[in-house]
Design a protein around this motif. Structure first.
Motif, PDB file in Angstrom:
ATOM      1  N   ARG A 173     -37.239  -9.067  90.555  1.00  7.48           N
ATOM      2  CA  ARG A 173     -36.529  -8.115  91.405  1.00  7.48           C
ATOM      3  C   ARG A 173     -37.517  -7.178  92.098  1.00  7.48           C
ATOM      4  O   ARG A 173     -37.358  -6.836  93.264  1.00  7.48           O
ATOM      5  CB  ARG A 173     -35.548  -7.295  90.560  1.00  7.48           C
ATOM      6  N   ARG A 174     -38.558  -6.769  91.375  1.00  8.71           N
ATOM      7  CA  ARG A 174     -39.568  -5.887  91.946  1.00  8.71           C
ATOM      8  C   ARG A 174     -40.299  -6.567  93.094  1.00  8.71           C
ATOM      9  O   ARG A 174     -40.582  -5.939  94.128  1.00  8.71           O
ATOM     10  CB  ARG A 174     -40.567  -5.466  90.871  1.00  8.71           C
ATOM     11  N   GLN A 175     -40.618  -7.844  92.956  1.00  6.30           N
ATOM     12  CA  GLN A 175     -41.329  -8.564  94.009  1.00  6.30           C
ATOM     13  C   GLN A 175     -40.471  -8.716  95.258  1.00  6.30           C
ATOM     14  O   GLN A 175     -40.975  -8.616  96.374  1.00  6.30           O
ATOM     15  CB  GLN A 175     -41.792  -9.925  93.486  1.00  6.30           C
ATOM     16  N   VAL A 176     -39.182  -8.938  95.084  1.00  9.88           N
ATOM     17  CA  VAL A 176     -38.280  -9.004  96.231  1.00  9.88           C
ATOM     18  C   VAL A 176     -38.240  -7.655  96.932  1.00  9.88           C
ATOM     19  O   VAL A 176     -38.274  -7.570  98.174  1.00  9.88           O
ATOM     20  CB  VAL A 176     -36.861  -9.423  95.793  1.00  9.88           C
ATOM     21  N   GLU A 177     -38.201  -6.573  96.147  1.00 10.88           N
ATOM     22  CA  GLU A 177     -38.208  -5.227  96.709  1.00 10.88           C
ATOM     23  C   GLU A 177     -39.501  -4.981  97.483  1.00 10.88           C
ATOM     24  O   GLU A 177     -39.481  -4.444  98.606  1.00 10.88           O
ATOM     25  CB  GLU A 177     -38.055  -4.193  95.596  1.00 10.88           C
ATOM     26  N   LEU A 178     -40.628  -5.389  96.901  1.00 11.49           N
ATOM     27  CA  LEU A 178     -41.922  -5.199  97.565  1.00 11.49           C
ATOM     28  C   LEU A 178     -41.988  -5.970  98.885  1.00 11.49           C
ATOM     29  O   LEU A 178     -42.520  -5.465  99.876  1.00 11.49           O
ATOM     30  CB  LEU A 178     -43.059  -5.652  96.643  1.00 11.49           C
ATOM     31  N   LEU A 179     -41.450  -7.171  98.879  1.00 13.45           N
ATOM     32  CA  LEU A 179     -41.447  -7.967 100.111  1.00 13.45           C
ATOM     33  C   LEU A 179     -40.739  -7.241 101.238  1.00 13.45           C
ATOM     34  O   LEU A 179     -41.216  -7.190 102.378  1.00 13.45           O
ATOM     35  CB  LEU A 179     -40.767  -9.314  99.865  1.00 13.45           C
ATOM     36  N   ASN A 180     -39.595  -6.665 100.940  1.00 18.20           N
ATOM     37  CA  ASN A 180     -38.830  -5.957 101.964  1.00 18.20           C
ATOM     38  C   ASN A 180     -39.546  -4.683 102.418  1.00 18.20           C
ATOM     39  O   ASN A 180     -39.483  -4.327 103.600  1.00 18.20           O
ATOM     40  CB  ASN A 180     -37.438  -5.631 101.442  1.00 18.20           C
ATOM     41  N   LEU A 181     -40.246  -4.022 101.515  1.00 13.67           N
ATOM     42  CA  LEU A 181     -41.002  -2.826 101.889  1.00 13.67           C
ATOM     43  C   LEU A 181     -42.209  -3.195 102.744  1.00 13.67           C
ATOM     44  O   LEU A 181     -42.559  -2.489 103.695  1.00 13.67           O
ATOM     45  CB  LEU A 181     -41.437  -2.060 100.637  1.00 13.67           C
ATOM     46  N   SER A 187     -47.130   1.351 103.956  1.00 12.35           N
ATOM     47  CA  SER A 187     -48.461   1.208 103.377  1.00 12.35           C
ATOM     48  C   SER A 187     -48.346   1.129 101.859  1.00 12.35           C
ATOM     49  O   SER A 187     -47.285   1.419 101.278  1.00 12.35           O
ATOM     50  CB  SER A 187     -49.345   2.395 103.760  1.00 12.35           C
ATOM     51  N   ASN A 188     -49.447   0.778 101.193  1.00 14.48           N
ATOM     52  CA  ASN A 188     -49.432   0.726  99.732  1.00 14.48           C
ATOM     53  C   ASN A 188     -49.072   2.079  99.129  1.00 14.48           C
ATOM     54  O   ASN A 188     -48.322   2.160  98.151  1.00 14.48           O
ATOM     55  CB  ASN A 188     -50.798   0.268  99.208  1.00 14.48           C
ATOM     56  N   VAL A 197     -44.429   4.713  91.350  1.00 12.43           N
ATOM     57  CA  VAL A 197     -45.478   4.158  90.495  1.00 12.43           C
ATOM     58  C   VAL A 197     -46.823   4.533  91.113  1.00 12.43           C
ATOM     59  O   VAL A 197     -46.886   5.077  92.224  1.00 12.43           O
ATOM     60  CB  VAL A 197     -45.364   2.619  90.367  1.00 12.43           C
ATOM     61  N   SER A 198     -47.900   4.237  90.395  1.00 18.19           N
ATOM     62  CA  SER A 198     -49.235   4.558  90.909  1.00 18.19           C
ATOM     63  C   SER A 198     -49.655   3.548  91.973  1.00 18.19           C
ATOM     64  O   SER A 198     -49.105   2.441  92.063  1.00 18.19           O
ATOM     65  CB  SER A 198     -50.257   4.553  89.774  1.00 18.19           C
TER      66      SER A 198
END
Length: 232
Positions: A173-181, A187-188, A197-198
């Motif tokens: 789920r986190r990776q799907v969220e990251l993809l959309n961001l 930016s990171n 998160v850090s």
């Protein structure tokens, strides 16, 4: 022997001459003359002399919309980079050439650079190529199968990624969220602030995502996600 023969037609290892008329009247003849001049300069240790002529030829080809010529010139740059030991640059240029060639099925220019492609394959892991699209990966896999390369070197280096459904099933789920961001252009640091998160944690998540997608950067990951309809 090569230098003597080249001198006979006006090619020298420390120059990039203009081909004589009427030889130059035929575009392909001029390009062959140019390629021979590049080869002679590089072999003679004068690689820097060809940088400007290649840049000029590239501008002309781009202005004329000659994609096959752009592929040839990009592979020539990759060849020079690899001969100079700059394999990272050679890899980037080969990926660029594949990106140009794959949509149009332009395979012939790669035949002349099989040895260079083989050397790059020896030092690269599959995830290091950076192909953004499945079309590019399949095109490159076909090239590896067709060119006279060492099979032990090419095994697995150009294979395609799993289907979109299978890949989607492996994403967290986190990776799907990251993809959309990523697709939204954050930016990171912005991603870190948004998901609380850090920055180092974000970088760790992205690295795992890139490995799963078999890419090396965010733009390739986003392109791959779009191709597989993984974005909301």
């Amino acid at each position: 022997e090569a230098r003597c023969e080249a001198a006979r037609i006006g090619l020298y290892p420390d120059t990039m001459p203009v081909p004589p008329r009427p030889f130059a009247m035929v575009s392909r003849n001029r390009e062959i003359f140019f390629a021979a001049g590049v080869e002679l300069c590089v072999a003679g240790g004068y690689a820097r002399l060809v940088e400007t002529p290649i840049a000029e030829e590239t501008r002309k080809a781009r202005a004329d919309g000659r994609i096959a010529r752009l592929v040839e010139l990009t592979l020539t740059e990759a060849e020079i980079a690899v001969r100079q030991g700059n394999f990272a640059a050679g890899n980037r240029l080969l990926v660029r050439a594949v990106g140009l060639a794959a949509p149009r099925g332009i395979a012939r220019p790669f035949d002349d650079h099989a040895s260079m492609i083989g050397r790059l394959l020896q030092g690269m892991q599959p995830h290091g190529w950076g192909f953004a699209l499945e079309q590019e990966r399949r095109f490159f896999a076909d090239l590896c199968a067709r060119l006279p390369l060492n099979q032990s070197v090419t095994a697995g280096k150009g294979t395609a990624l799993p289907s979109g459904v299978a890949l989607h099933d492996t994403l967290t789920r986190r990776q799907v969220e990251l993809l959309n961001l990523l697709a939204a252009g954050l930016s990171n640091q912005q991603i870190a602030d948004r998901i609380h998160v850090s920055l180092s944690t974000v970088k760790g998540h992205l690295q795992k995502l890139y490995e799963k997608f078999d890419v090396i950067n965010r733009s390739a990951a986003v392109a791959r996600a779009r191709e597989l309809n993984l974005l909301k």
